[in-house]
Design an enzyme around this catalytic site. Structure first.
Site, PDB file in Angstrom:
ATOM      1  N   HIS A   1     -16.873   4.456   4.251  1.00 50.34           N
ATOM      2  CA  HIS A   1     -17.805   3.738   3.383  1.00 50.34           C
ATOM      3  C   HIS A   1     -17.773   2.237   3.696  1.00 50.34           C
ATOM      4  CE1 HIS A   1     -19.707   3.005  -0.691  1.00 50.34           C
ATOM      5  NE2 HIS A   1     -19.177   1.824  -0.432  1.00 50.34           N
ATOM      6  N   GLU A   2     -16.573   1.688   3.700  1.00 48.24           N
ATOM      7  CA  GLU A   2     -16.460   0.242   3.935  1.00 48.24           C
ATOM      8  C   GLU A   2     -16.914  -0.111   5.356  1.00 48.24           C
ATOM      9  OE1 GLU A   2     -16.103  -1.749   1.577  1.00 48.24           O
ATOM     10  OE2 GLU A   2     -15.491  -0.229   0.102  1.00 48.24           O
TER      11      GLU A   2
ATOM     12  N   THR B   1       4.173  -7.469  -7.532  1.00 48.67           N
ATOM     13  CA  THR B   1       3.983  -7.846  -6.138  1.00 48.67           C
ATOM     14  C   THR B   1       4.965  -8.921  -5.692  1.00 48.67           C
ATOM     15  OG1 THR B   1       2.217  -9.272  -6.920  1.00 48.67           O
ATOM     16  CG2 THR B   1       1.576  -7.202  -5.908  1.00 48.67           C
ATOM     17  N   GLY B   2       5.822  -9.363  -6.597  1.00 50.88           N
ATOM     18  CA  GLY B   2       6.865 -10.300  -6.194  1.00 50.88           C
ATOM     19  C   GLY B   2       6.604 -11.752  -6.573  1.00 50.88           C
TER      20      GLY B   2
ATOM     21  N   THR C   1       7.450 -13.365  -9.454  1.00 51.84           N
ATOM     22  CA  THR C   1       8.667 -13.931 -10.021  1.00 51.84           C
ATOM     23  C   THR C   1       9.690 -14.146  -8.908  1.00 51.84           C
ATOM     24  OG1 THR C   1       8.183 -12.648 -11.992  1.00 51.84           O
ATOM     25  CG2 THR C   1      10.361 -13.637 -11.851  1.00 51.84           C
TER      26      THR C   1
ATOM     27  N   HIS D   1     -20.666  -0.486   5.404  1.00 51.70           N
ATOM     28  CA  HIS D   1     -21.109  -1.817   4.970  1.00 51.70           C
ATOM     29  C   HIS D   1     -20.955  -2.823   6.116  1.00 51.70           C
ATOM     30  CE1 HIS D   1     -21.683  -0.932   0.779  1.00 51.70           C
ATOM     31  NE2 HIS D   1     -20.407  -0.684   0.516  1.00 51.70           N
TER      32      HIS D   1
ATOM     33  N   PRO E   1       0.670  -6.853 -10.945  1.00 52.48           N
ATOM     34  CA  PRO E   1       2.066  -6.759 -11.368  1.00 52.48           C
ATOM     35  C   PRO E   1       2.938  -6.177 -10.260  1.00 52.48           C
ATOM     36  CG  PRO E   1       0.607  -5.672 -12.946  1.00 52.48           C
ATOM     37  CD  PRO E   1      -0.228  -6.059 -11.789  1.00 52.48           C
TER      38      PRO E   1
HETATM   39  P1  ADP Z   1       5.878  -9.736 -10.430  1.00 50.98           P
HETATM   40  O1  ADP Z   1       6.535 -10.948 -10.991  1.00 50.98           O
HETATM   41  O2  ADP Z   1       4.830 -10.063  -9.406  1.00 50.98           O
HETATM   42  O3  ADP Z   1       5.379  -8.780 -11.434  1.00 50.98           O
HETATM   43  P2  ADP Z   1       8.506  -9.248  -9.509  1.00 50.98           P
HETATM   44  O4  ADP Z   1       8.745 -10.466  -8.707  1.00 50.98           O
HETATM   45  O5  ADP Z   1       9.089  -9.252 -10.869  1.00 50.98           O
HETATM   46  O6  ADP Z   1       6.969  -8.944  -9.591  1.00 50.98           O
HETATM   47  O7  ADP Z   1       8.986  -7.991  -8.692  1.00 50.98           O
HETATM   48  C1  ADP Z   1       9.798  -7.008  -9.247  1.00 50.98           C
HETATM   49  C2  ADP Z   1      10.764  -6.504  -8.222  1.00 50.98           C
HETATM   50  O8  ADP Z   1      10.093  -5.784  -7.225  1.00 50.98           O
HETATM   51  C3  ADP Z   1      11.472  -7.618  -7.507  1.00 50.98           C
HETATM   52  O9  ADP Z   1      12.630  -7.975  -8.171  1.00 50.98           O
HETATM   53  C4  ADP Z   1      11.761  -7.023  -6.152  1.00 50.98           C
HETATM   54  O10 ADP Z   1      12.941  -6.308  -6.164  1.00 50.98           O
HETATM   55  C5  ADP Z   1      10.617  -6.075  -5.954  1.00 50.98           C
HETATM   56  N1  ADP Z   1       9.570  -6.699  -5.159  1.00 50.98           N
HETATM   57  C6  ADP Z   1       8.315  -6.956  -5.559  1.00 50.98           C
HETATM   58  N2  ADP Z   1       7.598  -7.524  -4.590  1.00 50.98           N
HETATM   59  C7  ADP Z   1       8.416  -7.660  -3.530  1.00 50.98           C
HETATM   60  C8  ADP Z   1       8.254  -8.193  -2.216  1.00 50.98           C
HETATM   61  N3  ADP Z   1       7.092  -8.711  -1.809  1.00 50.98           N
HETATM   62  N4  ADP Z   1       9.319  -8.173  -1.394  1.00 50.98           N
HETATM   63  C9  ADP Z   1      10.484  -7.653  -1.795  1.00 50.98           C
HETATM   64  N5  ADP Z   1      10.699  -7.147  -3.016  1.00 50.98           N
HETATM   65  C10 ADP Z   1       9.691  -7.127  -3.885  1.00 50.98           C
HETATM   66 ZN    ZN Z   2     -19.604   0.019  -1.240  1.00 56.17          ZN
HETATM   67 MG    MG Z   3       6.992 -11.191 -12.956  1.00 56.64          MG
END
Ligand code: ADP
Ligand code: ZN
Ligand code: MG
Length: 611
Positions: free
Chosen positions: A419-420, A201-202, A204, A423, A199
């Protein structure tokens, strides 16, 4: 032609209860209606005799009329008629009177017939809402309205730190810009692109950026929105979505939180998932039923790919999967820079320092930090956001997340790095092991604090004893490295030890690779056919005597001791490399195969196999 899905009729006890409640309320209202005062007959006679009754109407059983009460106000009253020959008495008192037929009919009408009509009316309305044909179309259509965003302002430059994902999506953008060029060549483009990742990570944001870059309409809908109260609505909405998208092609359909809709069928607890299944079914039908050359690309996002219905991932559906992972150090810095544009920062702010302090945080978390910092600055009436504000924001947010077990502290990070590296080094210096592809100490979820990814250079079906031993060595490498550097082993190494033990046990009891027990199979487990590698490491059921078990335990222990000594010797010899690689890991969080090979002084192609 795609099969049409008939909406079910849902009969619900709630409608009946609602009806009954309505009748009850109405009845109450009628009987509570503050009508005329009820008088006892004797009171009526009193009033009559004291000349206070003005006017009455007499029916068989009732008398209704007006009288002057004590304050001289005209008051309506009713009373039950007792004396049959009232008329005589009335004459003496100057009362206007008339006879009347009992009005029970009206009462009955009010208290029963109207509610029944209402009840039927409500019923009819409900049926119409849920009903088939015109009914559902009207209702469905009104809820199925989907709006396309025509000019999405988001661009790739707004999304930082996910360069690999952006690279993969560039092709989609090109296709949407000039679909003709692609269709002319007859190439088959993916219909569906699934964005996977934790969640925040961008995902959407990336989907929007694809629409923005390509300059096409963006239809977006969230999986959870589909799960509606009334059966059939979700499916109608999916139909509507695709119908409209085809009109507007080239365009993007984006289904956010696909997991809410696309959970594997039969996975829900208790009933009530009809609706979801129908909607999912409709989605599959629509995805199969259109030609990607019209220029509609379906994108979806999920952070729980493991629960998705496998049907969704089949060829011709969401067959292109793009990983949107948590950002590394450089990624975090880039994300901070993107969001810092909107904030007035003081001179002393060093985004690099913030990025270093926030391993494991997602883009959304980082945005949150800048936001929080700005709020703190505002609260202190500052003109600019200072480094102190931001540091405090990091403390708050990282602190909050630490409680949720998502962020590791400095010391833990050092342990994980060694640790890593352990390995990876054992893998690099043991012949017959898969090559190191990537080492990472970016925490993923709660279970894995870091990982070392090895990739086989070729497909393998059989493993010899030496390869199994090499794997055991690699597994032991992590904990041995911890012990070498920190003098003790952490709990993080428990899983490695378990897997190593299971593997050694399987070697002795299943594959006849032990020395004292000899070539005897001590367990007859059926092997899962489609689960390679680790499946063989499950502990087998015991099929031998206590004496054999004791001998076996001894041999396992001796074997593991020997391997551990060997790994310890190997890592001690390469102690300098252990420290070097770990330090680099702490600095950058990720090391790819090439860099690793260079660091440990191996030829690149040998250590960085795989790709
Ligand atoms: P997801 O859909 O993966 O849960 P979102 O796209 O809704 O995440 O991200 C929520 C907010 O966090 C975005 O509107 C943005 O402002 C910020 N954000 C998340 N990831 C990034 C990214 N890689 N680069 C810039 N802003 C990001
Ligand atoms: Zn290990
Ligand atoms: Mg999202």
């Amino acid at each position: 032609m795609p099969p049409k899905i008939e909406p079910h009729h849902k009969f619900s006890i709630w409608y009946v209860l609602l009806g009954i409640w309505f009748v009850f309320i109405l009845n109450n209202m009628i009987s509570n209606y503050t009508g005329p005062t009820r008088l006892a007959y004797s009171e009526f006679l009193d009033h009559l005799r004291s000349e206070r009754v003005r006017e009455i109407a007499i029916s068989d059983q009732m008398i209704a009329g007006t009288y002057l009460d004590k304050e001289g106000k005209e008051t309506k009253f009713t009373t039950v008629r007792v004396t049959p020959d009232l008329a005589k008495e009335l004459e003496g008192h100057q009362v206007k009177f008339r006879g009347e037929v009992e009005s029970a009919f009206l009462r009955n009408l009010l208290s029963w017939v109207i509610p029944i009509f209402l009840f039927v009316g409500i019923w009819y309305f409900m049926m119409k809402r849920m009903g088939p044909g015109a009914g559902v179309m009207q209702f469905g259509a009104s809820r199925a309205k989907v709006y396309a965003e025509e000019a999405v302002p988001t661009r790739f430059e707004d999304v930082a730190g996910v360069d690999e994902a952006k690279g993969e999506l560039e092709e989609v953008v090109n296709f949407l810009r000039t679909p003709e060029r692609y269709s002319r060549l007859g190439g088959r483009l993916p219909k569906g692109v699934l964005l996977l990742g934790p969640p925040g990570t961008g995902k959407t944001l990336l989907a929007r950026a694809v629409a923005g870059e390509a300059g096409v309409p963006f239809f977006s809908i969230s999986g959870s929105e589909f799960v509606e109260l009334f059966v059939g609505v979700g499916a109608a909405r999916v139909r509507e979505l695709f119908a409209q998208a085809k009109e507007k092609a080239p365009c993007i359909i984006f289904i956010d939180e696909l997991d809410a809709l696309g959970k594997a069928r039969g996975m829900s607890v208790v009933g009530g998932h009809d609706e979801r299944e129908q909607t999912l079914q409709q989605l599959l039908v629509e995805m199969d039923g259109f030609d990607p050359r019209v220029g509609v690309i379906i994108m979806a996002a999920t952070n729980r790919p493991e629960i998705l219905d496998p049907a969704l991932l089949r060829a011709g559906r969401f067959d292109r999967q793009v990983l949107v992972d948590k950002p590394d150090l450089n990624g975090r810095l880039a994300i901070l820079k993107v969001h810092a544009k909107r904030i007035t920062l003081a001179e002393d702010v060093k985004l690099e320092t913030l990025a270093q302090r926030t391993p494991g945080l997602s883009g959304a978390d980082l945005e949150n930090i800048l936001n929080e910092g700005a709020l703190l600055a505002a609260r202190r009436d500052r003109e600019e956001v200072t480094m102190a504000d931001l540091e405090e924001a990091v403390d708050r947010i990282v602190g909050g997340l630490e409680k949720k077990n998502r962020v590791i502290n400095e010391r833990e990070k050092r342990i994980v790095a060694h640790h890593e590296t352990g390995h990876a080094l054992v893998a690099a210096f043991t012949p017959g092991t898969d090559k190191v592809h990537k080492i990472s100490i970016i925490p993923r979820g709660i279970a894995a604090l870091g990982y070392t990814e090895q990739r086989p250079t070729e497909d393998r079906y059989l493993m010899g004893r030496s390869e199994l031993v090499a794997r055991v060595d690699v597994l032991l490498g992590g904990r041995v490295a911890e012990r070498l550097v920190f003098g003790e082993v952490s709990t993080g190494a428990a899983n490695d030890l378990m897997r190593a033990t299971d593997m050694v046990r399987a070697m002795h009891t299943q594959y006849g690779m032990g020395t004292t027990l000899g070539p005897v199979t001590y367990s007859r487990r059926t092997q899962p056919v489609f689960l390679p590698q680790d499946a063989a490491m499950l502990p087998p059921a015991q099929e031998f005597s206590e004496a054999t078990a004791a001998a076996l335990d001894q041999e396992l222990k001796a074997f593991l001791d020997e391997r551990q000594a060997h790994v310890e010797e190997l890592l001690s010899r390469h102690r300098d490399k252990l420290d070097k690689v770990a330090a680099r890991l702490l600095e950058n969080e990720v090391i790819d195969g090439k860099e690793f090979a260079a660091l440990v002084g191996l030829p690149a192609e040998e250590a960085a196999g795989g790709e």
